[in-house]
Design a protein around this motif. Structure first.
Motif, PDB file in Angstrom:
ATOM      1  N   HIS A  61       0.849  -1.186   0.000  1.00 51.85           N
ATOM      2  CA  HIS A  61       0.000   0.000   0.000  1.00 51.85           C
ATOM      3  C   HIS A  61       0.878   1.226   0.000  1.00 51.85           C
ATOM      4  CE1 HIS A  61      -4.349  -0.617   0.317  1.00 51.85           C
ATOM      5  NE2 HIS A  61      -4.074  -1.788   0.855  1.00 51.85           N
ATOM      6  N   HIS A  62       0.635   2.129  -0.935  1.00 52.97           N
ATOM      7  CA  HIS A  62       1.324   3.414  -0.977  1.00 52.97           C
ATOM      8  C   HIS A  62       0.346   4.493  -0.527  1.00 52.97           C
ATOM      9  CE1 HIS A  62       4.985   2.293  -3.360  1.00 52.97           C
ATOM     10  NE2 HIS A  62       4.217   1.236  -3.588  1.00 52.97           N
ATOM     11  N   ALA A  63       0.834   5.469   0.206  1.00 52.34           N
ATOM     12  CA  ALA A  63      -0.017   6.568   0.641  1.00 52.34           C
ATOM     13  C   ALA A  63      -0.528   7.330  -0.568  1.00 52.34           C
ATOM     14  CB  ALA A  63       0.760   7.510   1.562  1.00 52.34           C
ATOM     15  N   GLN A  87      -2.658   3.856  -3.490  1.00 55.45           N
ATOM     16  CA  GLN A  87      -2.208   3.022  -4.587  1.00 55.45           C
ATOM     17  C   GLN A  87      -1.753   1.668  -4.045  1.00 55.45           C
ATOM     18  OE1 GLN A  87       0.847   5.490  -6.091  1.00 55.45           O
ATOM     19  NE2 GLN A  87      -0.524   6.950  -7.059  1.00 55.45           N
ATOM     20  N   ARG A  88      -2.111   0.619  -4.767  1.00 53.41           N
ATOM     21  CA  ARG A  88      -1.707  -0.726  -4.368  1.00 53.41           C
ATOM     22  C   ARG A  88      -0.817  -1.328  -5.438  1.00 53.41           C
ATOM     23  NH1 ARG A  88      -7.598  -3.031  -3.511  1.00 53.41           N
ATOM     24  NH2 ARG A  88      -7.811  -1.733  -5.354  1.00 53.41           N
ATOM     25  N   PHE A  89       0.175  -2.070  -4.984  1.00 51.04           N
ATOM     26  CA  PHE A  89       1.135  -2.665  -5.913  1.00 51.04           C
ATOM     27  C   PHE A  89       1.281  -4.134  -5.563  1.00 51.04           C
ATOM     28  CE2 PHE A  89       5.511  -3.752  -7.197  1.00 51.04           C
ATOM     29  CZ  PHE A  89       5.462  -3.400  -8.532  1.00 51.04           C
ATOM     30  N   VAL A  90       0.941  -4.999  -6.501  1.00 47.74           N
ATOM     31  CA  VAL A  90       1.083  -6.442  -6.313  1.00 47.74           C
ATOM     32  C   VAL A  90       2.533  -6.802  -6.589  1.00 47.74           C
ATOM     33  CG1 VAL A  90       0.333  -8.730  -7.035  1.00 47.74           C
ATOM     34  CG2 VAL A  90      -1.306  -6.837  -6.985  1.00 47.74           C
ATOM     35  N   THR A  91       3.246  -7.214  -5.550  1.00 49.89           N
ATOM     36  CA  THR A  91       4.647  -7.588  -5.729  1.00 49.89           C
ATOM     37  C   THR A  91       4.745  -9.058  -6.138  1.00 49.89           C
ATOM     38  OG1 THR A  91       5.143  -8.441  -3.509  1.00 49.89           O
ATOM     39  CG2 THR A  91       5.165  -6.041  -3.790  1.00 49.89           C
ATOM     40  N   ALA A  92       5.961  -9.473  -6.455  1.00 49.46           N
ATOM     41  CA  ALA A  92       6.193 -10.880  -6.779  1.00 49.46           C
ATOM     42  C   ALA A  92       6.523 -11.706  -5.551  1.00 49.46           C
ATOM     43  CB  ALA A  92       7.320 -10.995  -7.801  1.00 49.46           C
ATOM     44  N   GLN A 487      -1.167  -7.692   3.084  1.00 48.12           N
ATOM     45  CA  GLN A 487      -0.840  -6.319   2.752  1.00 48.12           C
ATOM     46  C   GLN A 487       0.192  -5.789   3.737  1.00 48.12           C
ATOM     47  OE1 GLN A 487      -4.218  -3.880   1.007  1.00 48.12           O
ATOM     48  NE2 GLN A 487      -5.266  -5.042   2.592  1.00 48.12           N
ATOM     49  N   ARG A 488       1.036  -4.906   3.238  1.00 48.62           N
ATOM     50  CA  ARG A 488       1.992  -4.245   4.113  1.00 48.62           C
ATOM     51  C   ARG A 488       2.262  -2.851   3.559  1.00 48.62           C
ATOM     52  NH1 ARG A 488       7.130  -8.060   3.902  1.00 48.62           N
ATOM     53  NH2 ARG A 488       7.844  -6.610   5.501  1.00 48.62           N
ATOM     54  N   ALA A 489       2.742  -1.990   4.435  1.00 47.78           N
ATOM     55  CA  ALA A 489       3.028  -0.622   4.027  1.00 47.78           C
ATOM     56  C   ALA A 489       4.243  -0.597   3.119  1.00 47.78           C
ATOM     57  CB  ALA A 489       3.264   0.247   5.258  1.00 47.78           C
ATOM     58  N   ALA A 490       4.141   0.164   2.042  1.00 47.82           N
ATOM     59  CA  ALA A 490       5.282   0.338   1.149  1.00 47.82           C
ATOM     60  C   ALA A 490       6.296   1.280   1.779  1.00 47.82           C
ATOM     61  CB  ALA A 490       4.811   0.897  -0.189  1.00 47.82           C
ATOM     62  N   ALA A 491       7.561   1.005   1.560  1.00 49.05           N
ATOM     63  CA  ALA A 491       8.609   1.880   2.077  1.00 49.05           C
ATOM     64  C   ALA A 491       8.502   3.246   1.416  1.00 49.05           C
ATOM     65  CB  ALA A 491       9.980   1.268   1.814  1.00 49.05           C
ATOM     66  N   ALA A 492       8.603   4.286   2.222  1.00 43.22           N
ATOM     67  CA  ALA A 492       8.458   5.644   1.699  1.00 43.22           C
ATOM     68  C   ALA A 492       9.526   5.987   0.681  1.00 43.22           C
ATOM     69  CB  ALA A 492       8.488   6.647   2.855  1.00 43.22           C
ATOM     70  N   VAL A 493      10.683   5.303   0.754  1.00 41.82           N
ATOM     71  CA  VAL A 493      11.782   5.610  -0.178  1.00 41.82           C
ATOM     72  C   VAL A 493      11.586   4.972  -1.545  1.00 41.82           C
ATOM     73  CG1 VAL A 493      13.478   5.919   1.652  1.00 41.82           C
ATOM     74  CG2 VAL A 493      13.132   3.649   0.663  1.00 41.82           C
TER      75      VAL A 493
END
Length: 511
Positions: A61-63, A87-92, A487-493
């Motif tokens: 999850h991105h802010a 925004q959501r991003f499906v990772t591998a 789900q987990r928080a995406a790193a801000a960087v």
């Protein structure tokens, strides 16, 4: 023997015991797995007669805006509720692989973001061609260039060319993974896996030091923890801090394995009006105030073998300014070692109590030294089989990546893609979610990899149009390997999506 070692050793025997077991075809080992057990890689298991991916599929999850809150779902399984807080991003991570390479990637995800219709192709790549580059922030000599680096007694890489304030290791690669003994391949794979998953690894360098490396942590060299990397070479240190010493001391020598600096001779000193002191440095003079090879590399002052800094001084010349009472500061490039001397009647330097007037300048050197860290960069080559799971003609993907029309990530982290042929990528493991890397006992590393591009470009490349799914569908239904979603928080960087880059690609630009 470690758990990973045991799994490597039992792989062949386990594959022959069929009985009531079912075969997993997610990697070349093709384990037969009993009910309730996992295969040799610990990534797939037999659950109710079906092969299930053991780890959850990870969605980041991105802010919605900088500083916005993100729901803290890290580590929790998906509960079926469709929420959209950004925004959501499906990772591998947890996605599964394309192996045995005849099928499309496990997830091909469509998502519209700020008016741009994007497709992200998600797969866990099996990398036989992979390794890590390790940057160790230290001036200490850890071993000669090209020296073999060993883990558990096995060769896993070598010392490569040093960089500014850091020693560098090149570990892994296909020759260590597959070209040596079975033990060498197993240990190499285990070493790479631990380093990529941010675990500490002890490495011994032939003719050099024993180093404990852990991504994001200070290196431990022969039992000693490093605290800071140097502010610069001896010459650079003179240039930065010459004004701090003007009027407080007659001469300053910054001891360094590479370039030792002398303030009275250095251009910075000359510009400030520094007087000659008649000092003599035992070393190879490069340009004024800069000396090479004052010592062999070591663990002493400034990465030299020096414990007594006076050992690099020759006789002082009274015809060029040497006189009794002349004051001398000698300091290392990290400020860890420093000493103060005055010339006696015979022009011999005699150590004196360190004066308070110079402590600020030494402290300033220390303040300007960054903390010593270990940096681990995963390097992998995305081969034809992996690319075939993205598009039907793999070379199209390569050209799109090289043309900057396709954005490559590892677990959502941005990568550097090397120019030239193929897709050789590099990523800082500290920007990848924890425990994102796995292995197969072939041996090879398993790394998450995602390809994001505009939908129209993806279709033009020959992508698998019938396999495209929405994020909501994936969250609700999952995929082939029946694993839960988390789900987990995406790193801000880690910025995503790369809209600026992808907007620059006009329709029809991908060839």
């Amino acid at each position: 023997m470690s758990e990973l070692s045991e799994r490597f050793e039992t792989t062949e025997a386990g594959a022959k015991q069929v009985g009531e077991k079912i075969r997993c075809d997610a990697c070349p080992v093709m384990c037969y797995i009993a009910e309730g057990r996992t295969g040799a890689c610990d990534r797939y298991g037999n659950v109710g007669g079906r092969i299930v991916r053991s780890d959850p599929l990870t969605i980041l999850h991105h802010a919605t805006e900088a500083g916005g809150e993100i729901l803290p779902f890290a580590g929790e399984e998906w509960n079926g509720e469709l929420v959209n807080t950004g925004q959501r991003f499906v990772t591998a991570i947890g996605a599964g692989t394309t192996y045995p390479d005849y099928k499309p990637a496990p997830f091909i995800v469509s998502q519209e973001v700020e008016g741009v219709d994007l497709v992200t192709v998600v797969t866990e790549g099996i990398f036989s061609y992979c390794g890590v580059k390790v940057k160790i922030d230290t001036d200490r000599h850890i071993g000669p260039e090209t020296a073999t680096v060993r883990a558990q007694g096995e060769a896993v890489g070598h010392v490569t060319t040093g960089e500014y304030g850091s020693q560098m290791l090149s570990l892994g690669g296909v020759h260590h993974l597959t070209g040596g003994s079975k033990a060498e391949g197993r240990v190499t794979c285990e070493t790479l896996l631990d380093l990529c998953n941010r675990k500490p690894v002890e490495l011994a360098i032939d003719g050099g030091a024993t180093v404990i490396v852990e991504a994001g942590k200070a290196p431990i060299i022969d039992g000693q923890t490093e605290h800071r990397m140097r502010v610069g070479c001896g010459s650079a240190t003179i240039g930065m801090f010459a004004t701090q010493w003007r009027g407080l001391v007659d001469e300053v020598v910054v001891v360094d394995d590479h370039i030792t600096g002398v303030v009275s001779e250095h251009q910075a000193g000359k510009v400030l009006g520094w007087e000659d002191t008649g000092i003599k440095i035992i070393g190879r003079r490069s340009t004024p105030g800069r000396y090479f090879k004052v010592s062999e590399p070591g663990v002493g002052w400034g990465g030299t073998t020096i414990s007594d800094p006076l050992s690099i001084l020759g006789d002082w010349n009274p015809k060029k300014g040497a006189r009794p009472g002349l004051s001398l500061l000698m300091v290392s490039t990290t400020g860890e070692q420093f000493a103060y001397f005055e010339l006696d009647q015979e022009l011999k330097p005699v150590e004196k109590p360190f004066p308070e007037r110079l402590r600020k300048s030494v402290g300033l050197i220390e303040e300007n030294c960054e903390p010593a860290l270990c940096t681990v960069l995963f390097v992998g080559g995305a081969g034809g089989s992996l690319r075939a799971g993205v598009v039907e003609n793999p070379v199209n993907l390569t050209r799109s990546v090289q043309g900057l029309n396709t954005y490559v990530t590892v677990g959502g982290a941005p990568t550097y893609v090397w120019p030239g042929g193929g897709i050789t990528l590099m990523v800082d493991v500290m920007r990848v979610p924890e425990n994102a890397f796995g292995y197969v006992p072939t041996p090879a590393l398993v790394a998450p990899i995602e390809f994001t591009l505009r939908r129209d470009d993806y279709l033009r490349l020959g992508g698998y149009a019938s396999e495209i799914r929405t994020v909501d569908d994936i969250l609700a239904a999952g995929g082939e390997y029946l694993n839960p979603r988390a789900q987990r928080a995406a790193a801000a960087v880690n910025p995503w999506p790369p809209l600026q880059q992808l907007r620059r690609s006009p329709p029809g630009s991908a060839k």
